[in-house]
Scaffold this active site. Structure first.
Site, mmCIF file in Angstrom:
data_model
loop_
_atom_site.group_PDB
_atom_site.id
_atom_site.type_symbol
_atom_site.label_atom_id
_atom_site.label_comp_id
_atom_site.label_asym_id
_atom_site.label_seq_id
_atom_site.Cartn_x
_atom_site.Cartn_y
_atom_site.Cartn_z
ATOM 1 N N ASP B 331 0.804 -1.223 0.000
ATOM 2 C CA ASP B 331 0.000 0.000 0.000
ATOM 3 C C ASP B 331 0.836 1.272 0.000
ATOM 4 O O ASP B 331 0.366 2.325 -0.399
ATOM 5 C CB ASP B 331 -0.977 -0.019 1.177
ATOM 6 C CG ASP B 331 -2.078 -1.064 0.961
ATOM 7 O OD1 ASP B 331 -2.842 -0.886 0.008
ATOM 8 O OD2 ASP B 331 -2.133 -2.047 1.709
ATOM 9 N N TYR B 415 -10.069 -1.393 2.385
ATOM 10 C CA TYR B 415 -9.507 -1.426 3.735
ATOM 11 C C TYR B 415 -9.133 -0.030 4.215
ATOM 12 O O TYR B 415 -8.840 0.846 3.422
ATOM 13 C CB TYR B 415 -8.226 -2.267 3.707
ATOM 14 C CG TYR B 415 -8.192 -3.326 4.777
ATOM 15 C CD1 TYR B 415 -8.863 -4.524 4.620
ATOM 16 C CD2 TYR B 415 -7.477 -3.126 5.960
ATOM 17 C CE1 TYR B 415 -8.828 -5.503 5.607
ATOM 18 C CE2 TYR B 415 -7.435 -4.101 6.940
ATOM 19 C CZ TYR B 415 -8.113 -5.284 6.755
ATOM 20 O OH TYR B 415 -8.072 -6.246 7.725
#
Lengths: 707, 707
Positions: B331, B415
């Site tokens: 990420d 998320y």
């Protein structure tokens, strides 16, 4: 009517007359029926002592323990769940014959006002009370040999010499014919001086009942006595005075203008869908019973735990020099977490809106002794509960989590422990322990090294390596009484990288091993597999995942016992040999190091002092059974200079987390922040500086120095 | 003047004209000089883009990254510590040739208004921006083959089909001639419906630059397409409406009537004796520089850390079915924590008195894009700081701890992660990460089992096993630039029980192993020895303990990578192979999975994409050197039903704790509660029920039901 006297710091002691007056004065307000798990009241303790004295003929009895005899589980569960009869109130009393070491257990019916049973227990020693610890100091201070021992190192004013009474651990020079303590010796320069800056080079062994000094064990270096470290290291305001920095921290005010979110009916507490009963006893301190939760998806109340408590702990020290090998305190079994509990103070120990519960202990005379504010109940904001943003358009939902905390703080001579039983909105129970207080110290000569078994925390002061290992006793009732423990290990697929089923090598899964017998139930933590354990109810299947409902034990802080196998501590603290024990529930098995820990030998199968090691050896079935889990966790502490003279609190914790227990996130009933706006919080950029755009000229917003 | 447009959720975009207007309007307020580590401002980003466009002749350039080029450490340290010259402001720019995959790095001097260097970088792919992710959805949704693929499973309205753009991981069917993304496909029943309840059975692979669909990878079961799960599972207020319980939780108000305890000068923050600079960039988000502390004992300011940041992370999924093997998001390196940051809201994301900082990012056109309230700075009460009671007379001292928290929250498609950089009064830095948001889901047929590689979180929904592994980059400066890492292992004495030196078997100590070279610096956590690491300065001896001053790395949550050695993830995420790497500081080594993570192969020694594995292999001396520590921590997540449809936040953390750094407890300057009374907190027993004695009749204090 209030208490008569105060003999122990913080306690209010009720003579039988004061208790009677008190009982009369409060009769009108006792509208709520006693809950079968409520601790004994002032009146009940007074009654129990009176009944026992009557039975004994009132001669030569010294009360060691007067506490609730909890009803048998089968009876209590019938009462709780099936409208069974209310169990009688009973007291469990331990007496010591005055001046001797004879120990009796007395079962008293408070309902029937009679002694039910008296049993003499051989070869055990009962817990050390605060009164017993006072005996140690008094006896040691007045003993001529101790006075001479002090004189040899230049200490002639015995009012400045102090003795912390400790359990002796085990001393092979004496058997069970002596009720022993060791007194660790310190000097104070003045009344409030920190004595742990001035440890002396000897410890005394005393007989608590005969009130005599048996031995003085001196640790000499090169055959010589060790000088008293005289440098002062203080932390009380009386010494620091202008040393505080008072303008650095602006107040943080925490208020609940609409009141708290929990309600209490007697000692039964309800909060945010959780329900539980708060008990308290001399030994474990807080006991949490009957934890259940309202399930919004199944529209029913569901049981989680019958009983939660910290049932034992041990603090072994790692220095092999005699007499330091004796330092391995079982603070629960040898001294009692209830007895050592602090009276708490609002704004100091807990902040916010606090509900306190008092504890009722007993004295050696059989008097009730109330410890005010022994238990703190309060709520805290717990940060983010859930959040999601759609990155496309910024649609956002988030809510705040909340904690309910039931806590107590104990003082174990030099050390303090805070125990925080915490529930949060996602269904989690977390036990957090905070370690603070003062390191145990010993004097260090100029020629000695503190390492490797300790740290020199100041000139001539050695703080020994030690561990703190706790045992959380979990009597689970996950959606019912019959539970099973499944061991979870995160493992890579066994299929080689590139083979069918693991072409790219990324396959991994949770290997599940049910623990079938209490021998299998004795397990180690395994960090390599991120090991956890699920307590499941195989009779209840979660319809969403089609797996048994469960709660997961998560504990990453579980050091191995570093005292070697076969060592004194390894023998006495058998419970520390495993991270988890799972045993079949049996009546009266509450304490994993045994009922009588003082001077215990740890010999397997000792009839008057069985331990969890013995219970595991029975190899009972633990699959789909009424079980108990004993979870060890803790920390290994190599002292730092930062821990001296007063330790900054060090936290550790274990968790029990819903694991396929609920069909969905159980916290989705919590209104998101947008529905439940927090009007007290402030955006300082806006409230202090007007338009936000004026703050962003150099990229990151600026804040004026006047803030 | 404000921004012109808003093209990405939450961002305020400044065209060059708007930036110029804005610069003029705020010129008078820019009184504070830019700090060399401040992120680029609106003006600087606009200038950098303009300079690069001028250099390129303004044709066909797409800006991927415009960020601060941090000054060289040697220059910056000279400026900071030795009155050296102020380093020039420089921008680091990455451009992509429009419609192609050619990647250039451009170094721009903002001080000199000129391009310093242009480098074409071969065989790499730059980070995916939010604009790139939008391309994925647009291209996939309009592709005839994708439309046909949807039609086959009954979806004919493409406005209800959504594609989350993900980095492709690595796709061996394409090399570096394609800038790839994979689009994970979902359906929505309505505009705000939770798409993760309706995952589709295919993923598309697109070329981001050519804007074309390359592949549609369908996971068929028994040769058949998988039906769309149609059950709705929503969590937005629009769906829940009356489902919230609004009377359970009473407000907790947290206020600071005298203001906050920190001050800021530009982005330099001071709080309770700590000092630091808060930076921010597109990739790591928050960067904390120049952490130092005022030592009350030595009466001087002492350095702790040059730079702290979360430098990389990876989320490998454990299901081996194609195309799920591609799911292993980096990420930070593939998307950028700065770019994905949420604009925060007072009372929702943080409570109390909040100071926000804005972030300034850039767009593909080279425009500045301001993200308001990207960073939250606030204080929290942190419970007990220290406490001790003399059990003899009840003399008590206790103080409250305080936290300073610098936080951000990011959205990575489904998320969310909250990152909380926390400082507390005992000198501790703690990084807490909270995981929330929505599980990645895939459709499950009636004939399939979700286990062992996933959990059925609802009918026809499989949430795959995954791990979250983070890398905290610590550039330490413990009391100076030259540091050493010592590995600490708690071990039993080697001497057998009963032998001289270990008579009772209790001896244990801390085995200390200095890490001498970067190969030795690659270490695993060892739970059996409660392993920690001290970052020490061997040139500075703590006079109290006579050991080097240090800070201890404490991390118990460090799961092993479960993707097998040799697997795709193991190769690409080399940093996860060890808990800790210690390397010699070298300029520009910031990202442990390499500068260019998208489509990286993990091939050792790849010149344009070296990783921490390569840096460790150099086997540099790391003893008494300028070093960098890379600490991996995280969690293995086997989804629970409770995590669906929206996960309750799950916390994990690592700590850096003073370890013989201070001569004594550094928090003894904090006034005890008795000196600093908290007037807002309330004892409910007293305030609600008058005299306390009326509450104790049944032993434990009672509280009326009206509470």
């Amino acid at each position: 009517m209030g208490p008569d006297t105060e003999i122990i710091a913080g306690y209010e002691v009720y003579t039988p007359q004061a208790a009677a007056d008190y009982g009369r004065s409060t009769r009108n307000s006792t509208s709520t029926a006693v809950h079968p798990l409520d601790q004994l009241s002032i009146t009940e303790i007074t009654d129990a002592a009176s009944i026992v004295k009557g039975h004994y003929g009132n001669t030569g009895v010294k009360f060691n323990t007067i506490t609730l005899k909890e009803p048998k589980k089968v009876d209590y569960v019938a009462f709780r769940d099936s409208n069974g009869p209310r169990p009688d109130r009973e007291a469990f009393v331990i007496t010591v014959t005055k001046g001797h070491h004879v120990v009796n257990e007395v079962m008293v019916s408070l309902t029937k006002k009679t002694v039910l049973e008296v049993r003499e227990i051989a070869d055990v020693m009962p817990i050390l009370t605060l009164e017993d610890l006072d005996v140690c100091e008094r006896v040691a201070r007045n003993d001529p040999r101790v006075i001479e021992t002090c004189r040899e190192i230049g200490l002639t004013d015995m009012s400045k010499v102090f003795f912390d009474g400790w359990a002796v651990g085990a001393d092979e020079r004496y058997g069970f014919d002596r009720r022993l303590q060791q007194g660790l010796a310190y000097w104070r320069a003045s009344e409030l001086d920190n004595q742990y800056a001035h440890p002396l080079d000897f410890a005394v062994v005393i007989d608590t009942e005969k009130e005599e000094v048996l031995r003085i064990d001196i640790r000499k270096v090169d055959g010589k006595r060790v000088a008293v470290p005289k440098d002062q290291h203080n932390f009380l305001p009386d010494f620091i005075q202008d040393g505080y920095v008072t303008d650095r921290l602006k107040p943080i005010e925490i208020t609940q203008p609409q009141g708290v979110s929990f309600t209490m009916n007697g000692n039964e507490l309800s909060w945010a869908g959780f329900h539980m009963h708060i008990g308290f006893n001399y030994r474990e301190g807080i006991v949490i019973n009957d934890v259940s939760v309202d399930d919004m998806y199944e529209q029913r109340r569901r049981m989680l735990f019958n009983r939660l408590s910290v049932a034992e702990m041990v603090v072994p020290y790692g220095n092999p020099d005699i007499p330091h090998h004796r330092k391995h305190a079982f603070d629960i079994g040898e001294y009692g977490m209830g007895l050592m509990t602090n009276p708490l103070k609002v704004g100091c120990d807990c902040k916010g809106a606090i509900k306190y519960l008092d504890a009722v202990m007993s004295t050696s005379q059989g008097y009730a002794a109330v410890l005010p504010n022994a238990v703190c109940i309060h709520e805290e904001d717990n940060g983010l509960l859930y959040k999601h943003t759609d990155y496309r358009d910024g649609t956002v939902v988030s809510a705040r989590d909340r904690k309910l905390i039931i806590s107590q703080i104990i003082t174990a001579a030099n050390y303090e422990y805070g125990f925080y039983h915490t529930f949060s909105l996602d269904g989690t129970y977390k036990l957090e322990v905070k370690l603070t207080g003062i390191l145990n110290t010993v004097p260090l000569t100029e020629t000695e090294e503190a390492a490797p078994f300790g740290t020199r925390v100041a000139k001539n002061l050695n703080a020994h390596n030690h561990q703190h290992i706790f045992s959380l006793r979990i009597d689970p009732a996950i959606d019912g009484l019959k539970n099973t423990v499944i061991q979870n290990d995160a493992v890579s697929s066994e299929i080689p990288v590139g083979d069918t089923g693991n072409l790219y090598g990324n396959a991994f899964y949770c290997k599940k091993t049910p623990l079938k017998t209490s021998k299998e139930g004795a397990c180690d933590y395994n960090h390599d597999t991120s090991r956890t354990w699920d307590i499941v109810n195989t009779n209840k299947i979660n319809p969403a995942c089609q797996k048994p409902v469960g709660y997961k034990i998560i504990s990453r802080e579980s050091p191995n016992l570093l005292c070697k196998p076969g060592s004194l501590v390894w023998r006495r603290a058998g419970f520390t040999r495993k991270t988890l024990w799972v045993t079949k529930y049996r009546e009266g098995e509450l304490f994993p190091a045994g009922d009588y820990v003082c001077q215990s030998t740890g010999q397997p199968g000792w009839p008057s002092n069985e331990t969890v090691v013995d219970w595991a050896e029975r190899n009972d079935n633990i699959e789909n059974e009424d079980i108990v889990c004993w979870l060890q966790f803790g920390i290994t502490h190599f002292p730092r200079t930062e821990d001296f003279p007063l330790m900054p609190a060090e936290p550790l914790s274990v968790m029990l987390r819903a694991s396929n227990f609920f069909q969905k996130n159980p916290a989705l009933w919590v209104p998101p922040a947008s529905h439940d706006p927090d009007t007290a919080s402030k955006d300082l950029n806006k409230c202090c500086e007007g338009a936000k755009t004026s703050t962003a000229d150099l990229g990151v917003g600026k804040i004026s120095a006047k803030l």
